[in-house]
Design an enzyme around this catalytic site. Structure first.
Site, PDB file in Angstrom:
ATOM      1  N   ARG A 297      36.115 -51.749 -40.023  1.00 37.17           N
ATOM      2  CA  ARG A 297      37.556 -51.547 -40.276  1.00 37.17           C
ATOM      3  C   ARG A 297      37.913 -52.373 -41.508  1.00 37.17           C
ATOM      4  O   ARG A 297      37.475 -53.521 -41.624  1.00 37.17           O
ATOM      5  CB  ARG A 297      38.419 -51.970 -39.079  1.00 37.17           C
ATOM      6  CG  ARG A 297      38.275 -51.092 -37.848  1.00 37.17           C
ATOM      7  CD  ARG A 297      39.259 -51.522 -36.759  1.00 37.17           C
ATOM      8  NE  ARG A 297      40.630 -51.066 -37.036  1.00 37.17           N
ATOM      9  CZ  ARG A 297      41.685 -51.505 -36.351  1.00 37.17           C
ATOM     10  NH1 ARG A 297      41.547 -52.435 -35.415  1.00 37.17           N
ATOM     11  NH2 ARG A 297      42.889 -51.037 -36.620  1.00 37.17           N
TER      12      ARG A 297
ATOM     13  N   LYS B   6      50.425 -54.124 -38.382  1.00 37.72           N
ATOM     14  CA  LYS B   6      50.526 -52.805 -37.758  1.00 37.72           C
ATOM     15  C   LYS B   6      51.654 -51.976 -38.341  1.00 37.72           C
ATOM     16  O   LYS B   6      52.759 -52.494 -38.547  1.00 37.72           O
ATOM     17  CB  LYS B   6      50.738 -52.987 -36.253  1.00 37.72           C
ATOM     18  CG  LYS B   6      50.788 -51.719 -35.435  1.00 37.72           C
ATOM     19  CD  LYS B   6      49.590 -50.808 -35.639  1.00 37.72           C
ATOM     20  CE  LYS B   6      48.319 -51.526 -35.495  1.00 37.72           C
ATOM     21  NZ  LYS B   6      47.139 -50.782 -36.022  1.00 37.72           N
TER      22      LYS B   6
ATOM     23  N   GLN C 245      49.763 -50.167 -28.536  1.00 33.75           N
ATOM     24  CA  GLN C 245      49.312 -51.515 -28.245  1.00 33.75           C
ATOM     25  C   GLN C 245      50.417 -52.349 -27.577  1.00 33.75           C
ATOM     26  O   GLN C 245      50.153 -53.216 -26.739  1.00 33.75           O
ATOM     27  CB  GLN C 245      48.845 -52.242 -29.522  1.00 33.75           C
ATOM     28  CG  GLN C 245      47.537 -51.757 -30.110  1.00 33.75           C
ATOM     29  CD  GLN C 245      47.714 -50.676 -31.156  1.00 33.75           C
ATOM     30  OE1 GLN C 245      48.632 -49.854 -31.067  1.00 33.75           O
ATOM     31  NE2 GLN C 245      46.841 -50.645 -32.140  1.00 33.75           N
TER      32      GLN C 245
ATOM     33  N   ARG D 173      39.869 -55.389 -30.728  1.00 29.28           N
ATOM     34  CA  ARG D 173      40.808 -55.211 -31.846  1.00 29.28           C
ATOM     35  C   ARG D 173      41.607 -56.483 -32.050  1.00 29.28           C
ATOM     36  O   ARG D 173      41.445 -57.438 -31.342  1.00 29.28           O
ATOM     37  CB  ARG D 173      41.752 -54.070 -31.529  1.00 29.28           C
ATOM     38  CG  ARG D 173      42.370 -54.164 -30.105  1.00 29.28           C
ATOM     39  CD  ARG D 173      43.652 -53.458 -29.949  1.00 29.28           C
ATOM     40  NE  ARG D 173      44.696 -54.133 -30.692  1.00 29.28           N
ATOM     41  CZ  ARG D 173      45.329 -55.240 -30.301  1.00 29.28           C
ATOM     42  NH1 ARG D 173      44.991 -55.853 -29.157  1.00 29.28           N
ATOM     43  NH2 ARG D 173      46.277 -55.768 -31.052  1.00 29.28           N
ATOM     44  N   GLY D 174      42.440 -56.447 -33.109  1.00 29.98           N
ATOM     45  CA  GLY D 174      43.269 -57.611 -33.403  1.00 29.98           C
ATOM     46  C   GLY D 174      42.555 -58.553 -34.340  1.00 29.98           C
ATOM     47  O   GLY D 174      41.444 -59.002 -34.057  1.00 29.98           O
ATOM     48  N   ALA D 175      43.180 -58.873 -35.454  1.00 34.23           N
ATOM     49  CA  ALA D 175      42.481 -59.541 -36.549  1.00 34.23           C
ATOM     50  C   ALA D 175      41.661 -60.763 -36.136  1.00 34.23           C
ATOM     51  O   ALA D 175      40.447 -60.808 -36.379  1.00 34.23           O
ATOM     52  CB  ALA D 175      43.504 -59.909 -37.632  1.00 34.23           C
TER      53      ALA D 175
ATOM     54  N   ASP E 159      47.227 -58.819 -40.288  1.00 31.89           N
ATOM     55  CA  ASP E 159      45.814 -58.475 -40.445  1.00 31.89           C
ATOM     56  C   ASP E 159      45.254 -58.981 -41.761  1.00 31.89           C
ATOM     57  O   ASP E 159      44.041 -59.189 -41.882  1.00 31.89           O
ATOM     58  CB  ASP E 159      45.643 -56.962 -40.321  1.00 31.89           C
ATOM     59  CG  ASP E 159      45.922 -56.522 -38.896  1.00 31.89           C
ATOM     60  OD1 ASP E 159      47.107 -56.393 -38.533  1.00 31.89           O
ATOM     61  OD2 ASP E 159      44.950 -56.369 -38.127  1.00 31.89           O
TER      62      ASP E 159
HETATM   63  C1  LIG Z   1      47.457 -60.987 -34.768  1.00 35.59           C
HETATM   64  S1  LIG Z   1      46.174 -59.890 -35.001  1.00 35.59           S
HETATM   65  C2  LIG Z   1      46.799 -58.534 -34.193  1.00 35.59           C
HETATM   66  C3  LIG Z   1      47.138 -57.500 -35.184  1.00 35.59           C
HETATM   67  O1  LIG Z   1      46.123 -56.508 -35.136  1.00 35.59           O
HETATM   68  C4  LIG Z   1      46.727 -55.310 -34.739  1.00 35.59           C
HETATM   69  O2  LIG Z   1      46.116 -54.207 -35.282  1.00 35.59           O
HETATM   70  P1  LIG Z   1      45.044 -53.377 -34.391  1.00 35.59           P
HETATM   71  O3  LIG Z   1      45.625 -53.242 -33.023  1.00 35.59           O
HETATM   72  O4  LIG Z   1      44.934 -52.054 -35.153  1.00 35.59           O
HETATM   73  O5  LIG Z   1      43.772 -54.181 -34.434  1.00 35.59           O
HETATM   74  C5  LIG Z   1      48.128 -55.454 -35.250  1.00 35.59           C
HETATM   75  O6  LIG Z   1      48.200 -55.289 -36.634  1.00 35.59           O
HETATM   76  C6  LIG Z   1      48.430 -56.853 -34.850  1.00 35.59           C
HETATM   77  O7  LIG Z   1      49.495 -57.469 -35.474  1.00 35.59           O
END
Ligand SMILES: CSC[C@H]1O[C@H](OP(=O)(O)O)[C@H](O)[C@@H]1O
Length: 380
Positions: free
Chosen positions: A98, A264, A212, A64-66, A253
């Site tokens: 996603r 998020k 997270q 996960r994470g952009a 994101d």
């Molecule tokens: C800096 S990218 C991380 C970004 O992604 C997270 O979302 P997810 O855990 O659903 O992939 C969150 O928005 C973070 O800021």
């Protein structure tokens, strides 16, 4: 197909956290992911041999994470090509896994374009697969370089906005080495401040419903020896009211051309609190998160996730991917509203920090140059 294996080998990363790596064992290339749904209880690696395994890992937030989604997407295309699967179908399924993080599309399209260009040049499938892998590796390296530069630019901005030493930073979700080819985005700035003795406190929002912050940011902060405190998302307001927050640092994101920031869920309320209390609200994101083709925040597709993530609590090691696997915290049949992200308008954003530097104030006009280079970055 995916297989879980206990983490082996040394720590490949400065912060000691392996997030993703490509391996070529005798039985064929694999993409190895640290399964983030198992943290912090267990460090378990997920070994993917095809696109469908990667799609499931993306949808379950094992990866996960952009920025990391972009890197994983590029490697996923390379994996399909190397194993002789239909690259177009693999690229489509990964890109659709996603919708909000634009980086996923950027990574998939860069590797696919490299694959197609090699075929167009008359290269054989092996050469085209190698070209896709080179594109993925290049994106991985570039993201690590971007992370280091964002950390430096972000720390310089904090020092400029907050003269006088120790910074008390509030962050949301997770933006460290677990979302990056390097040490992250917003978290990397806090880590840089820590390393020079200017991080007085890292306030870590737990970040419901998937936690997270509690599970991943606290894990990263502890591994790095940072002074951090966990809080429930709804306690953030009282911290601002007590004057305990000097700056908010978050990731992103997708950043639209007008400077609207999708991040998020829970980020927008922090931006409103920051504005009310006169606290800088700083977004840290690489060029690959900026989307010139999305004109404004209303145009950003916000992922809606399943309600059981809200109505049930799942232990990190439980590996629950559907309703009924967790501990109910609401009556059976309760409907839940579960957007994965929200959108902060540009007027509430103090600065956007990329690997090129800080853009402040934030507007479509101020971002015009960055959008141009973001388009170039997307092309590879
Ligand atoms: C800096 S990218 C991380 C970004 O992604 C997270 O979302 P997810 O855990 O659903 O992939 C969150 O928005 C973070 O800021």
């Amino acid at each position: 197909m995916a297989d879980h294996q206990a983490r082996s080998g040394g720590d490949e990363r400065p912060s000691g956290i392996p997030a993703i790596r490509w391996e070529e064992p005798p039985e064929g290339p694999v993409l190895v992911l640290l399964d983030q749904t198992r943290l912090p209880a267990e460090e378990v690696e997920l070994v993917c041999t095809d696109a469908s395994a990667l799609v499931e890992a993306i949808r379950s937030l094992a990866v996960r994470g952009a920025p990391l989604l972009g890197i994983a997407g590029a490697y996923g295309v390379a994996l399909a090509a190397a194993r002789g699967f239909d690259v177009s179908e693999a690229a489509r399924s990964i890109e659709e896994a996603r919708p909000t993080a634009v980086n996923l599309s950027v990574g998939v399209r860069r590797a696919r374009a490299a694959h197609e260009a090699e075929l167009a040049r008359g290269g054989d499938p092996a050469a085209a697969a190698a070209a896709a892998l080179t594109a993925a590796r290049t994106l991985h390296r570039q993201d690590a370089e971007a992370s280091a530069r964002m950390a430096a630019h972000g720390l310089a901005l904090l020092d400029e906005l907050l003269p006088g030493g120790g910074h008390r930073i509030l962050t949301h979700c997770n933006t460290g080495a677990l979302v990056s080819g390097g040490e992250g985005t917003a978290f990397a700035v806090a880590l840089a401040a820590h390393r020079v003795g200017r991080l007085r406190r890292l306030w870590v929002d737990e970040t419901r419903p998937l936690l997270q912050g509690a599970r991943l940011t606290a894990y990263e902060a502890a591994r790095n020896g940072m002074a951090y405190t966990l809080l429930t998302d709804n306690a953030a307001g009282s911290l601002f009211a007590a004057g305990e927050v000097d700056a908010v640092l978050i990731g992103a994101d997708r950043i639209a051309a007008d400077g609207s920031v999708a991040n998020k869920v829970g980020s927008y309320p922090l931006a409103v609190l920051a504005r009310h209390h006169g606290v800088p609200f700083i977004v840290v994101a690489p060029l690959t998160t900026i989307d010139p083709d999305t004109l404004d925040g209303a145009s950003i597709e916000v992922e809606q996730r399943p309600g059981f993530e809200v109505t049930e609590v799942v232990a990190p090691q439980a590996q629950v991917t559907g309703p009924g696997g967790g501990i109910p915290v609401a009556p059976l049949g309760t409907q839940a509203y579960n957007p994965a992200f929200d959108v902060t308008p540009p007027e509430l954003v103090t600065a956007i920090v990329t690997e090129e530097g800080a853009v402040t104030p934030v507007s479509g006009e101020a971002l015009a140059g960055v959008c141009k280079r973001a388009r170039e970055a997307a092309a590879g």
